[in-house]
Design a protein around this motif. Structure first.
Motif, PDB file in Angstrom:
ATOM      1  N   VAL A 188     -11.604  10.050 -12.908  1.00 30.30           N
ATOM      2  CA  VAL A 188     -11.250   9.528 -14.176  1.00 30.30           C
ATOM      3  C   VAL A 188      -9.709   9.123 -14.574  1.00 30.30           C
ATOM      4  O   VAL A 188      -8.893   9.743 -13.786  1.00 30.30           O
ATOM      5  CB  VAL A 188     -11.822  10.239 -15.316  1.00 30.30           C
ATOM      6  CG1 VAL A 188     -13.245  10.629 -15.300  1.00 30.30           C
ATOM      7  CG2 VAL A 188     -11.067  11.688 -15.330  1.00 30.30           C
ATOM      8  N   ILE A 189      -9.595   8.189 -15.042  1.00 27.69           N
ATOM      9  CA  ILE A 189      -8.339   7.805 -15.507  1.00 27.69           C
ATOM     10  C   ILE A 189      -8.124   7.709 -17.120  1.00 27.69           C
ATOM     11  O   ILE A 189      -8.806   6.591 -17.430  1.00 27.69           O
ATOM     12  CB  ILE A 189      -7.933   6.375 -14.964  1.00 27.69           C
ATOM     13  CG1 ILE A 189      -7.776   6.491 -13.257  1.00 27.69           C
ATOM     14  CG2 ILE A 189      -6.439   5.855 -15.109  1.00 27.69           C
ATOM     15  CD1 ILE A 189      -7.674   5.401 -12.419  1.00 27.69           C
ATOM     16  N   ASN A 190      -6.958   8.225 -17.435  1.00 29.33           N
ATOM     17  CA  ASN A 190      -6.874   7.923 -18.977  1.00 29.33           C
ATOM     18  C   ASN A 190      -5.770   6.822 -18.993  1.00 29.33           C
ATOM     19  O   ASN A 190      -4.646   7.351 -18.824  1.00 29.33           O
ATOM     20  CB  ASN A 190      -6.410   9.257 -19.646  1.00 29.33           C
ATOM     21  CG  ASN A 190      -5.977   9.089 -21.232  1.00 29.33           C
ATOM     22  OD1 ASN A 190      -5.752   8.136 -21.666  1.00 29.33           O
ATOM     23  ND2 ASN A 190      -6.294  10.231 -21.933  1.00 29.33           N
ATOM     24  N   TYR A 191      -6.266   5.575 -19.299  1.00 30.23           N
ATOM     25  CA  TYR A 191      -5.152   4.519 -19.168  1.00 30.23           C
ATOM     26  C   TYR A 191      -4.064   4.636 -20.157  1.00 30.23           C
ATOM     27  O   TYR A 191      -3.361   3.928 -20.326  1.00 30.23           O
ATOM     28  CB  TYR A 191      -5.579   3.148 -18.811  1.00 30.23           C
ATOM     29  CG  TYR A 191      -6.920   2.718 -19.464  1.00 30.23           C
ATOM     30  CD1 TYR A 191      -7.108   2.989 -20.841  1.00 30.23           C
ATOM     31  CD2 TYR A 191      -7.873   2.282 -18.767  1.00 30.23           C
ATOM     32  CE1 TYR A 191      -8.342   2.436 -21.428  1.00 30.23           C
ATOM     33  CE2 TYR A 191      -9.243   1.577 -19.532  1.00 30.23           C
ATOM     34  CZ  TYR A 191      -9.150   1.910 -20.959  1.00 30.23           C
ATOM     35  OH  TYR A 191     -10.350   1.270 -21.447  1.00 30.23           O
ATOM     36  N   THR A 192      -4.295   5.506 -21.209  1.00 23.44           N
ATOM     37  CA  THR A 192      -3.012   5.701 -22.335  1.00 23.44           C
ATOM     38  C   THR A 192      -2.042   6.614 -21.942  1.00 23.44           C
ATOM     39  O   THR A 192      -0.781   6.753 -22.413  1.00 23.44           O
ATOM     40  CB  THR A 192      -3.689   6.205 -23.711  1.00 23.44           C
ATOM     41  OG1 THR A 192      -4.257   7.318 -23.548  1.00 23.44           O
ATOM     42  CG2 THR A 192      -4.572   5.189 -24.093  1.00 23.44           C
ATOM     43  N   SER A 193      -2.238   7.385 -20.960  1.00 22.21           N
ATOM     44  CA  SER A 193      -1.359   8.307 -20.435  1.00 22.21           C
ATOM     45  C   SER A 193      -0.988   8.264 -19.071  1.00 22.21           C
ATOM     46  O   SER A 193      -0.143   8.943 -18.590  1.00 22.21           O
ATOM     47  CB  SER A 193      -1.754   9.938 -20.671  1.00 22.21           C
ATOM     48  OG  SER A 193      -2.835  10.178 -20.202  1.00 22.21           O
ATOM     49  N   GLN A 194      -1.982   7.449 -18.167  1.00 22.80           N
ATOM     50  CA  GLN A 194      -1.571   7.298 -16.567  1.00 22.80           C
ATOM     51  C   GLN A 194      -1.532   5.861 -16.573  1.00 22.80           C
ATOM     52  O   GLN A 194      -2.068   4.979 -16.943  1.00 22.80           O
ATOM     53  CB  GLN A 194      -2.779   7.945 -16.024  1.00 22.80           C
ATOM     54  CG  GLN A 194      -2.977   9.186 -16.019  1.00 22.80           C
ATOM     55  CD  GLN A 194      -4.343   9.986 -15.485  1.00 22.80           C
ATOM     56  OE1 GLN A 194      -5.387   9.683 -16.151  1.00 22.80           O
ATOM     57  NE2 GLN A 194      -4.328  10.161 -14.194  1.00 22.80           N
ATOM     58  N   ASP A 195      -0.713   5.554 -15.603  1.00 23.81           N
ATOM     59  CA  ASP A 195      -0.599   4.225 -14.900  1.00 23.81           C
ATOM     60  C   ASP A 195      -1.747   3.923 -14.168  1.00 23.81           C
ATOM     61  O   ASP A 195      -1.972   4.383 -13.212  1.00 23.81           O
ATOM     62  CB  ASP A 195       0.609   4.079 -14.056  1.00 23.81           C
ATOM     63  CG  ASP A 195       0.829   2.806 -13.721  1.00 23.81           C
ATOM     64  OD1 ASP A 195       1.303   1.658 -14.392  1.00 23.81           O
ATOM     65  OD2 ASP A 195       0.727   2.407 -12.467  1.00 23.81           O
ATOM     66  N   LYS A 197      -2.667   1.083 -12.233  1.00 27.70           N
ATOM     67  CA  LYS A 197      -2.371   0.648 -10.876  1.00 27.70           C
ATOM     68  C   LYS A 197      -2.034   1.654  -9.892  1.00 27.70           C
ATOM     69  O   LYS A 197      -2.789   1.974  -8.803  1.00 27.70           O
ATOM     70  CB  LYS A 197      -1.413  -0.544 -10.977  1.00 27.70           C
ATOM     71  CG  LYS A 197      -1.086  -1.205  -9.349  1.00 27.70           C
ATOM     72  CD  LYS A 197      -0.149  -2.078  -9.509  1.00 27.70           C
ATOM     73  CE  LYS A 197       0.147  -2.449  -8.037  1.00 27.70           C
ATOM     74  NZ  LYS A 197       1.434  -3.685  -7.999  1.00 27.70           N
ATOM     75  N   SER A 198      -0.927   2.393 -10.115  1.00 33.11           N
ATOM     76  CA  SER A 198      -0.720   3.562  -9.364  1.00 33.11           C
ATOM     77  C   SER A 198      -1.618   4.796  -8.968  1.00 33.11           C
ATOM     78  O   SER A 198      -1.841   5.291  -8.100  1.00 33.11           O
ATOM     79  CB  SER A 198       0.606   4.139  -9.610  1.00 33.11           C
ATOM     80  OG  SER A 198       0.732   4.692 -11.201  1.00 33.11           O
ATOM     81  N   THR A 199      -2.305   4.901 -10.326  1.00 35.05           N
ATOM     82  CA  THR A 199      -3.537   6.098 -10.135  1.00 35.05           C
ATOM     83  C   THR A 199      -4.654   5.534  -9.287  1.00 35.05           C
ATOM     84  O   THR A 199      -5.096   6.348  -8.333  1.00 35.05           O
ATOM     85  CB  THR A 199      -3.948   6.331 -11.496  1.00 35.05           C
ATOM     86  OG1 THR A 199      -2.739   6.776 -12.392  1.00 35.05           O
ATOM     87  CG2 THR A 199      -4.997   7.747 -11.266  1.00 35.05           C
ATOM     88  N   VAL A 209     -10.023  -0.659  -4.979  1.00 31.25           N
ATOM     89  CA  VAL A 209     -11.312  -0.783  -5.129  1.00 31.25           C
ATOM     90  C   VAL A 209     -12.091  -1.761  -4.868  1.00 31.25           C
ATOM     91  O   VAL A 209     -11.370  -2.965  -4.899  1.00 31.25           O
ATOM     92  CB  VAL A 209     -11.424  -0.303  -6.790  1.00 31.25           C
ATOM     93  CG1 VAL A 209     -11.082   1.227  -7.108  1.00 31.25           C
ATOM     94  CG2 VAL A 209     -10.798  -1.263  -7.740  1.00 31.25           C
ATOM     95  N   ASP A 210     -13.190  -1.607  -4.200  1.00 33.39           N
ATOM     96  CA  ASP A 210     -14.261  -2.850  -4.030  1.00 33.39           C
ATOM     97  C   ASP A 210     -14.703  -3.451  -4.917  1.00 33.39           C
ATOM     98  O   ASP A 210     -14.660  -4.915  -4.881  1.00 33.39           O
ATOM     99  CB  ASP A 210     -15.303  -2.181  -3.122  1.00 33.39           C
ATOM    100  CG  ASP A 210     -14.738  -1.369  -2.000  1.00 33.39           C
ATOM    101  OD1 ASP A 210     -14.133  -1.922  -1.119  1.00 33.39           O
ATOM    102  OD2 ASP A 210     -15.073  -0.142  -1.798  1.00 33.39           O
ATOM    103  N   ALA A 224      -5.419  -3.918 -13.098  1.00 33.81           N
ATOM    104  CA  ALA A 224      -6.614  -3.598 -12.440  1.00 33.81           C
ATOM    105  C   ALA A 224      -6.797  -4.498 -11.278  1.00 33.81           C
ATOM    106  O   ALA A 224      -7.213  -3.873 -10.270  1.00 33.81           O
ATOM    107  CB  ALA A 224      -7.838  -3.640 -13.357  1.00 33.81           C
ATOM    108  N   LEU A 225      -6.668  -5.565 -11.832  1.00 29.60           N
ATOM    109  CA  LEU A 225      -6.913  -6.706 -10.513  1.00 29.60           C
ATOM    110  C   LEU A 225      -5.714  -6.628  -9.405  1.00 29.60           C
ATOM    111  O   LEU A 225      -6.280  -6.763  -8.193  1.00 29.60           O
ATOM    112  CB  LEU A 225      -6.547  -8.157 -10.836  1.00 29.60           C
ATOM    113  CG  LEU A 225      -6.970  -9.263 -10.063  1.00 29.60           C
ATOM    114  CD1 LEU A 225      -8.244  -9.453  -9.520  1.00 29.60           C
ATOM    115  CD2 LEU A 225      -6.539 -10.763 -10.604  1.00 29.60           C
TER     116      LEU A 225
END
Length: 325
Positions: A188-195, A197-199, A209-210, A224-225
Protein backbone atom coordinates in the motif's frame (compact mmCIF):
# COMPACT_ATOMS: atom_id res chain seq x y z
CA UNK A 1 -44.39 6.66 -7.45
CA UNK A 2 -41.57 8.71 -5.92
CA UNK A 3 -38.41 9.72 -7.75
CA UNK A 4 -35.47 12.08 -7.27
CA UNK A 5 -35.61 14.92 -9.81
CA UNK A 6 -32.82 17.06 -11.18
CA UNK A 7 -34.65 20.16 -12.47
CA UNK A 8 -31.53 22.24 -13.01
CA UNK A 9 -27.86 21.35 -13.17
CA UNK A 10 -26.22 21.99 -9.83
CA UNK A 11 -25.07 20.49 -6.51
CA UNK A 12 -26.82 17.58 -4.77
CA UNK A 13 -28.73 20.03 -2.56
CA UNK A 14 -30.68 21.17 -5.64
CA UNK A 15 -32.26 17.71 -6.11
CA UNK A 16 -35.87 17.17 -5.06
CA UNK A 17 -38.05 14.17 -4.24
CA UNK A 18 -41.15 14.24 -6.47
CA UNK A 19 -44.35 12.26 -6.93
CA UNK A 20 -44.48 11.21 -10.61
CA UNK A 21 -46.43 8.84 -12.85
CA UNK A 22 -45.38 5.20 -13.04
CA UNK A 23 -43.53 4.38 -16.27
CA UNK A 24 -44.71 1.96 -18.97
CA UNK A 25 -42.36 -0.35 -20.89
CA UNK A 26 -41.82 0.01 -24.62
CA UNK A 27 -40.77 -2.72 -27.02
CA UNK A 28 -37.83 -4.68 -25.60
CA UNK A 29 -38.12 -2.98 -22.23
CA UNK A 30 -39.16 -3.89 -18.69
CA UNK A 31 -40.38 -1.89 -15.70
CA UNK A 32 -38.51 -2.68 -12.50
CA UNK A 33 -39.67 -1.98 -8.97
CA UNK A 34 -36.34 -0.67 -7.71
CA UNK A 35 -35.27 -2.12 -4.38
CA UNK A 36 -31.77 -0.62 -4.37
CA UNK A 37 -29.63 1.67 -6.49
CA UNK A 38 -25.88 1.99 -6.16
CA UNK A 39 -24.27 5.43 -5.99
CA UNK A 40 -21.44 6.03 -8.46
CA UNK A 41 -19.11 8.98 -8.99
CA UNK A 42 -20.56 9.80 -12.46
CA UNK A 43 -23.88 10.50 -10.71
CA UNK A 44 -22.22 13.52 -9.07
CA UNK A 45 -21.11 14.77 -12.50
CA UNK A 46 -24.34 14.22 -14.42
CA UNK A 47 -26.40 16.32 -11.96
CA UNK A 48 -23.93 19.20 -12.44
CA UNK A 49 -23.96 18.97 -16.23
CA UNK A 50 -20.31 17.91 -16.19
CA UNK A 51 -20.70 14.41 -17.61
CA UNK A 52 -20.34 13.49 -21.29
CA UNK A 53 -24.05 12.63 -21.25
CA UNK A 54 -26.39 15.58 -20.58
CA UNK A 55 -29.99 14.40 -20.18
CA UNK A 56 -32.87 16.71 -20.97
CA UNK A 57 -34.16 18.41 -17.81
CA UNK A 58 -35.82 17.35 -15.63
CA UNK A 59 -34.40 13.85 -15.16
CA UNK A 60 -33.77 11.28 -12.45
CA UNK A 61 -30.12 10.29 -11.86
CA UNK A 62 -28.94 6.83 -10.79
CA UNK A 63 -27.67 3.92 -12.88
CA UNK A 64 -26.86 0.81 -10.83
CA UNK A 65 -30.25 -0.76 -10.11
CA UNK A 66 -31.56 -3.96 -8.53
CA UNK A 67 -35.18 -4.92 -8.05
CA UNK A 68 -38.18 -6.96 -9.16
CA UNK A 69 -39.72 -7.05 -12.65
CA UNK A 70 -43.13 -5.37 -12.49
CA UNK A 71 -44.07 -5.43 -16.18
CA UNK A 72 -42.51 -6.54 -19.47
CA UNK A 73 -42.86 -4.92 -22.86
CA UNK A 74 -43.48 -6.37 -26.29
CA UNK A 75 -40.92 -8.93 -27.43
CA UNK A 76 -39.44 -9.66 -23.99
CA UNK A 77 -39.50 -13.42 -23.41
CA UNK A 78 -36.55 -14.17 -21.11
CA UNK A 79 -37.82 -12.04 -18.22
CA UNK A 80 -41.17 -12.20 -16.42
CA UNK A 81 -43.03 -10.26 -13.71
CA UNK A 82 -41.68 -11.28 -10.33
CA UNK A 83 -38.15 -12.01 -11.53
CA UNK A 84 -35.44 -10.55 -9.29
CA UNK A 85 -32.88 -8.76 -11.45
CA UNK A 86 -30.09 -6.22 -11.49
CA UNK A 87 -29.10 -4.01 -14.34
CA UNK A 88 -27.90 -0.72 -15.73
CA UNK A 89 -29.53 2.47 -17.00
CA UNK A 90 -27.83 5.70 -18.09
CA UNK A 91 -30.09 7.55 -15.63
CA UNK A 92 -33.41 7.02 -13.85
CA UNK A 93 -32.39 4.70 -11.01
CA UNK A 94 -33.11 6.88 -7.96
CA UNK A 95 -36.80 6.08 -8.11
CA UNK A 96 -39.32 3.52 -6.93
CA UNK A 97 -39.74 2.29 -10.51
CA UNK A 98 -37.65 2.55 -13.68
CA UNK A 99 -37.80 1.44 -17.32
CA UNK A 100 -34.78 -0.63 -18.38
CA UNK A 101 -33.80 -2.29 -21.64
CA UNK A 102 -34.35 -6.02 -21.19
CA UNK A 103 -30.86 -6.57 -22.64
CA UNK A 104 -29.39 -4.61 -19.71
CA UNK A 105 -31.03 -6.84 -17.07
CA UNK A 106 -29.60 -9.97 -15.53
CA UNK A 107 -31.39 -12.33 -13.17
CA UNK A 108 -30.11 -11.93 -9.63
CA UNK A 109 -28.94 -15.01 -7.71
CA UNK A 110 -31.56 -15.76 -5.06
CA UNK A 111 -29.03 -15.65 -2.24
CA UNK A 112 -27.69 -12.23 -3.28
CA UNK A 113 -29.08 -9.26 -1.38
CA UNK A 114 -30.51 -6.40 -3.45
CA UNK A 115 -27.98 -3.97 -1.94
CA UNK A 116 -25.12 -6.21 -3.05
CA UNK A 117 -26.63 -6.61 -6.52
CA UNK A 118 -26.84 -2.82 -6.82
CA UNK A 119 -23.12 -2.62 -6.02
CA UNK A 120 -21.91 -5.11 -8.60
CA UNK A 121 -22.72 -4.08 -12.16
CA UNK A 122 -20.89 -0.78 -12.63
CA UNK A 123 -17.99 -1.05 -10.15
CA UNK A 124 -17.08 -4.66 -10.84
CA UNK A 125 -18.18 -4.55 -14.48
CA UNK A 126 -15.92 -1.55 -15.11
CA UNK A 127 -12.93 -2.95 -13.24
CA UNK A 128 -13.15 -6.43 -14.77
CA UNK A 129 -13.55 -5.00 -18.29
CA UNK A 130 -10.54 -2.76 -17.65
CA UNK A 131 -8.26 -5.50 -16.34
CA UNK A 132 -9.43 -8.36 -18.54
CA UNK A 133 -10.40 -6.82 -21.89
CA UNK A 134 -8.37 -3.62 -22.00
CA UNK A 135 -5.16 -4.37 -20.06
CA UNK A 136 -5.24 -8.12 -20.78
CA UNK A 137 -3.78 -8.64 -17.32
CA UNK A 138 -1.59 -11.72 -16.94
CA UNK A 139 -0.95 -13.78 -13.83
CA UNK A 140 2.19 -12.62 -12.05
CA UNK A 141 2.05 -9.03 -13.31
CA UNK A 142 2.01 -6.06 -10.93
CA UNK A 143 -0.97 -3.68 -10.80
CA UNK A 144 -1.02 -0.22 -9.21
CA UNK A 145 -4.54 0.95 -8.29
CA UNK A 146 -5.05 4.66 -7.62
CA UNK A 147 -8.06 5.71 -5.55
CA UNK A 148 -8.00 2.14 -4.35
CA UNK A 149 -10.58 2.42 -1.57
CA UNK A 150 -13.39 3.82 -3.74
CA UNK A 151 -16.09 1.82 -5.50
CA UNK A 152 -14.26 0.93 -8.73
CA UNK A 153 -10.83 1.07 -7.07
CA UNK A 154 -11.63 -1.49 -4.38
CA UNK A 155 -13.23 -3.73 -7.00
CA UNK A 156 -10.03 -3.46 -9.06
CA UNK A 157 -7.91 -4.43 -6.06
CA UNK A 158 -10.07 -7.49 -5.36
CA UNK A 159 -10.26 -8.56 -9.01
CA UNK A 160 -6.58 -8.04 -9.82
CA UNK A 161 -5.67 -10.25 -6.87
CA UNK A 162 -8.18 -12.90 -8.00
CA UNK A 163 -6.61 -12.79 -11.47
CA UNK A 164 -3.20 -13.63 -10.02
CA UNK A 165 -1.53 -10.23 -9.97
CA UNK A 166 0.55 -8.54 -7.33
CA UNK A 167 -1.46 -5.52 -6.19
CA UNK A 168 -0.21 -2.16 -4.96
CA UNK A 169 -3.03 -0.01 -3.60
CA UNK A 170 -2.69 3.78 -3.35
CA UNK A 171 -5.11 5.91 -1.34
CA UNK A 172 -5.19 9.04 0.81
CA UNK A 173 -5.37 7.63 4.35
CA UNK A 174 -4.15 4.69 6.40
CA UNK A 175 -7.76 3.81 7.24
CA UNK A 176 -8.61 3.47 3.55
CA UNK A 177 -5.45 1.46 2.93
CA UNK A 178 -6.32 -0.92 5.77
CA UNK A 179 -9.51 -1.82 3.90
CA UNK A 180 -7.47 -2.32 0.71
CA UNK A 181 -5.28 -4.81 2.59
CA UNK A 182 -8.43 -6.72 3.56
CA UNK A 183 -9.40 -6.87 -0.12
CA UNK A 184 -6.10 -8.37 -1.22
CA UNK A 185 -3.58 -5.55 -1.65
CA UNK A 186 -0.03 -6.86 -1.24
CA UNK A 187 1.50 -3.41 -0.75
CA UNK A 188 0.00 0.00 0.00
CA UNK A 189 1.00 3.61 -0.61
CA UNK A 190 -0.42 6.61 1.25
CA UNK A 191 0.12 9.23 -1.42
CA UNK A 192 -0.52 12.11 0.98
CA UNK A 193 2.57 11.17 3.01
CA UNK A 194 4.67 9.07 0.60
CA UNK A 195 6.17 9.91 -2.77
CA UNK A 196 4.26 7.83 -5.30
CA UNK A 197 6.98 7.44 -7.93
CA UNK A 198 9.87 6.59 -5.61
CA UNK A 199 7.75 4.23 -3.48
CA UNK A 200 6.59 2.29 -6.54
CA UNK A 201 10.19 2.07 -7.73
CA UNK A 202 11.22 0.70 -4.32
CA UNK A 203 8.35 -1.80 -4.13
CA UNK A 204 9.04 -3.13 -7.65
CA UNK A 205 12.86 -3.21 -7.27
CA UNK A 206 13.19 -0.59 -9.96
CA UNK A 207 11.12 -2.39 -12.61
CA UNK A 208 7.91 -0.38 -12.32
CA UNK A 209 4.34 -1.63 -12.56
CA UNK A 210 2.86 -3.50 -15.51
CA UNK A 211 -0.66 -2.06 -15.24
CA UNK A 212 -1.91 1.18 -13.69
CA UNK A 213 -5.63 1.52 -12.93
CA UNK A 214 -6.52 5.21 -12.62
CA UNK A 215 -10.06 6.37 -11.78
CA UNK A 216 -8.71 9.57 -10.20
CA UNK A 217 -6.71 11.67 -12.68
CA UNK A 218 -5.38 14.92 -11.31
CA UNK A 219 -1.86 15.50 -10.04
CA UNK A 220 -0.98 11.83 -9.48
CA UNK A 221 -1.41 10.76 -13.10
CA UNK A 222 1.98 11.90 -14.37
CA UNK A 223 3.77 10.56 -11.27
CA UNK A 224 2.09 7.20 -11.73
CA UNK A 225 2.84 7.12 -15.46
CA UNK A 226 6.53 7.77 -14.74
CA UNK A 227 6.51 4.64 -12.54
CA UNK A 228 5.17 2.32 -15.26
CA UNK A 229 7.25 -0.61 -16.51
CA UNK A 230 8.50 -1.06 -20.08
CA UNK A 231 5.49 -1.92 -22.28
CA UNK A 232 3.11 -1.29 -19.38
CA UNK A 233 -0.56 -0.39 -19.78
CA UNK A 234 -2.07 2.74 -18.22
CA UNK A 235 -5.85 2.46 -17.80
CA UNK A 236 -7.75 5.76 -17.88
CA UNK A 237 -10.95 5.03 -15.96
CA UNK A 238 -12.12 8.42 -14.72
CA UNK A 239 -11.29 11.79 -13.21
CA UNK A 240 -12.55 11.79 -9.62
CA UNK A 241 -9.95 14.43 -8.73
CA UNK A 242 -11.99 16.86 -10.80
CA UNK A 243 -9.54 17.83 -13.52
CA UNK A 244 -8.33 16.05 -16.63
CA UNK A 245 -4.53 15.82 -16.56
CA UNK A 246 -2.27 16.72 -19.47
CA UNK A 247 0.31 14.00 -20.13
CA UNK A 248 3.80 14.70 -21.54
CA UNK A 249 3.76 12.44 -24.59
CA UNK A 250 7.48 11.70 -24.38
CA UNK A 251 6.78 9.46 -21.37
CA UNK A 252 4.82 6.76 -23.25
CA UNK A 253 7.43 6.98 -26.01
CA UNK A 254 10.33 6.35 -23.63
CA UNK A 255 8.42 3.69 -21.68
CA UNK A 256 7.04 1.92 -24.75
CA UNK A 257 3.75 1.86 -22.88
CA UNK A 258 0.11 2.10 -23.90
CA UNK A 259 -2.44 4.58 -22.56
CA UNK A 260 -5.82 2.87 -22.76
CA UNK A 261 -9.27 4.36 -22.31
CA UNK A 262 -11.89 2.44 -20.31
CA UNK A 263 -15.56 3.31 -20.95
CA UNK A 264 -17.57 0.40 -19.60
CA UNK A 265 -20.96 1.92 -20.50
CA UNK A 266 -20.12 1.98 -24.20
CA UNK A 267 -18.57 -1.49 -24.01
CA UNK A 268 -21.74 -2.89 -22.42
CA UNK A 269 -23.87 -1.26 -25.11
CA UNK A 270 -21.70 -2.15 -28.13
CA UNK A 271 -20.63 -5.64 -26.97
CA UNK A 272 -23.54 -6.94 -24.84
CA UNK A 273 -22.63 -10.63 -25.23
CA UNK A 274 -19.05 -10.04 -24.12
CA UNK A 275 -20.27 -7.92 -21.22
CA UNK A 276 -22.75 -10.63 -20.19
CA UNK A 277 -19.92 -13.16 -20.20
CA UNK A 278 -17.94 -10.89 -17.88
CA UNK A 279 -20.89 -10.41 -15.52
CA UNK A 280 -21.54 -14.16 -15.40
CA UNK A 281 -17.88 -14.74 -14.51
CA UNK A 282 -18.22 -12.18 -11.71
CA UNK A 283 -21.39 -13.89 -10.45
CA UNK A 284 -19.56 -17.23 -10.46
CA UNK A 285 -16.82 -15.74 -8.28
CA UNK A 286 -19.46 -14.20 -6.01
CA UNK A 287 -21.26 -17.52 -5.56
CA UNK A 288 -17.90 -19.13 -4.72
CA UNK A 289 -17.41 -16.52 -1.99
CA UNK A 290 -14.46 -14.90 -3.76
CA UNK A 291 -16.09 -11.49 -4.33
CA UNK A 292 -17.56 -9.40 -1.54
CA UNK A 293 -18.66 -5.86 -2.46
CA UNK A 294 -18.02 -3.52 0.45
CA UNK A 295 -21.14 -1.54 1.42
CA UNK A 296 -20.08 1.67 3.15
CA UNK A 297 -23.60 2.80 4.05
CA UNK A 298 -27.25 2.47 3.01
CA UNK A 299 -29.43 5.57 2.62
CA UNK A 300 -33.16 6.05 2.00
CA UNK A 301 -34.43 7.55 -1.28
CA UNK A 302 -34.98 11.01 0.20
CA UNK A 303 -31.34 11.01 1.39
CA UNK A 304 -29.84 10.84 -2.13
CA UNK A 305 -28.40 14.40 -1.82
CA UNK A 306 -26.56 13.41 1.37
CA UNK A 307 -25.20 10.25 -0.28
CA UNK A 308 -23.94 12.19 -3.30
CA UNK A 309 -22.25 14.75 -1.04
CA UNK A 310 -20.45 11.90 0.73
CA UNK A 311 -19.12 10.64 -2.61
CA UNK A 312 -18.07 14.13 -3.72
CA UNK A 313 -16.23 14.69 -0.42
CA UNK A 314 -14.42 11.34 -0.82
CA UNK A 315 -15.68 10.01 2.49
CA UNK A 316 -16.79 6.68 1.02
CA UNK A 317 -14.95 3.37 1.17
CA UNK A 318 -16.45 0.94 -1.31
CA UNK A 319 -20.07 1.63 -2.21
CA UNK A 320 -23.02 3.64 -0.95
CA UNK A 321 -26.43 2.19 -1.82
CA UNK A 322 -29.85 3.85 -1.90
CA UNK A 323 -32.82 1.84 -0.62
CA UNK A 324 -35.56 2.83 -3.06
CA UNK A 325 -38.65 0.84 -2.04
Amino acid sequence: MKAIHCKQFGPPSSLTLEEVSSPKPGKGEVVITVKACGVNFPDTLIIQGLYQLKPELPFTPGSDIAGIIKEVGEGVTHLHPGDEVFGFVMYGGYAEEVVVSAKACIKKPKAMDFTVAASLMIAYGTSYHALKNRAKLQKGETVLVLGASGGVGLAAVELAKLMGAKVIAAASSNEKLSLCRQYGADEVINYTSQDLKSTVKELTLGKGVDVIYDPVGGKYTEMALRSIAWQGRYLIVGFAAGNIPKIPMNIPLLKGCAIIGVFWGNFASISPKENLQNINELLHWYEEGKLTPHIHKIYELHQVPIALEEVMNRNVKGKIVIKCS
